[in-house]
Scaffold this active site. Structure first.
Site, PDB file in Angstrom:
ATOM      1  CB  CYS A  87      -1.296  32.827  -2.684  1.00  0.00           C
ATOM      2  SG  CYS A  87      -2.710  32.017  -1.908  1.00  0.00           S
ATOM      3  CG  ASN A 111      -8.179  32.214  -2.858  1.00  0.00           C
ATOM      4  OD1 ASN A 111      -9.357  32.173  -3.144  1.00  0.00           O
ATOM      5  ND2 ASN A 111      -7.671  33.255  -2.228  1.00  0.00           N
ATOM      6  CB  CYS A 157      -2.091  30.138   3.293  1.00  0.00           C
ATOM      7  SG  CYS A 157      -2.260  28.420   3.781  1.00  0.00           S
ATOM      8  NE  ARG A 158       1.626  32.185  -0.271  1.00  0.00           N
ATOM      9  CZ  ARG A 158       2.436  31.937  -1.291  1.00  0.00           C
ATOM     10  NH1 ARG A 158       3.603  32.552  -1.377  1.00  0.00           N
ATOM     11  NH2 ARG A 158       2.092  31.080  -2.232  1.00  0.00           N
ATOM     12  CB  SER A 159      -4.471  35.291  -1.829  1.00  0.00           C
ATOM     13  OG  SER A 159      -5.037  34.018  -1.938  1.00  0.00           O
ATOM     14  CG  ASP A 168       2.771  28.536   0.679  1.00  0.00           C
ATOM     15  OD1 ASP A 168       1.968  28.539   1.642  1.00  0.00           O
ATOM     16  OD2 ASP A 168       2.573  27.913  -0.375  1.00  0.00           O
TER      17      ASP A 168
END
Length: 154
Positions: A14, A17, A19-21, A123
């Site tokens: 993301c 690095n 939140c999402r990933s 996001d």
């Protein structure tokens, strides 16, 4: 690649690095382990905003409530070597996928995909609790699909 269709190493990407990933990394690692798959997972960001930082506390809290541990993960930026090292690189959204394509040697472009296949993983960074829950819902659903696909015999 391991078995046909099963990668040996997967990188989740993301922007920062945090939140999402890292969420996708932890969920996929857990689902693959439960399925008995020997796949290495890592995550990185296309930007360098948070290098060395732990995941966003909201991501950590929401993931922990579902049994996923993000506490040991630390943000890093995508490195040139990642394009050779990882069999599959899954981007959270088109913006990050475009940036990966820009940096990636042409011979490795086939390793780059969107995590959700054809839509962006939203996001949650500027959002509320519900946004972090939605990300977890989407990540868990996709992780189950990916692990199922990777578990199929040749």
């Amino acid at each position: 690649m391991g078995k046909v269709g099963q990668p040996r190493r997967v990188l989740l990407v993301c922007m920062g690095n945090i939140c999402r990933s890292p969420t996708a990394e932890a969920v996929l690692r857990d689902k693959a382990r439960l399925a008995g798959l020997a796949i290495e997972f890592d995550s990185a960001g296309t930007e360098n905003y948070h290098i060395g930082d732990p995941p966003d506390p909201r991501s950590v809290r929401h993931a922990k409530a579902r049994g996923y541990d993000l506490s040991t993960l630390r943000a890093r930026q995508v490195h040139a070597e990642d394009f050779q090292r990882f069999d599959l690189i899954l981007a959270a959204d088109e913006l990050n996928l475009r940036e990966l394509r820009r940096r990636c040697p042409a011979e490795h472009h086939g390793r780059l995909q969107l995590f959700l296949g054809d839509v962006a993983l939203p996001d949650p960074y500027y959002g509320e609790s519900d946004d972090f829950e939605k990300v977890l819902d989407l990540v868990e659903k996709q992780a189950v699909l990916l692990v199922s696909r990777w578990s199929r015999p040749n």
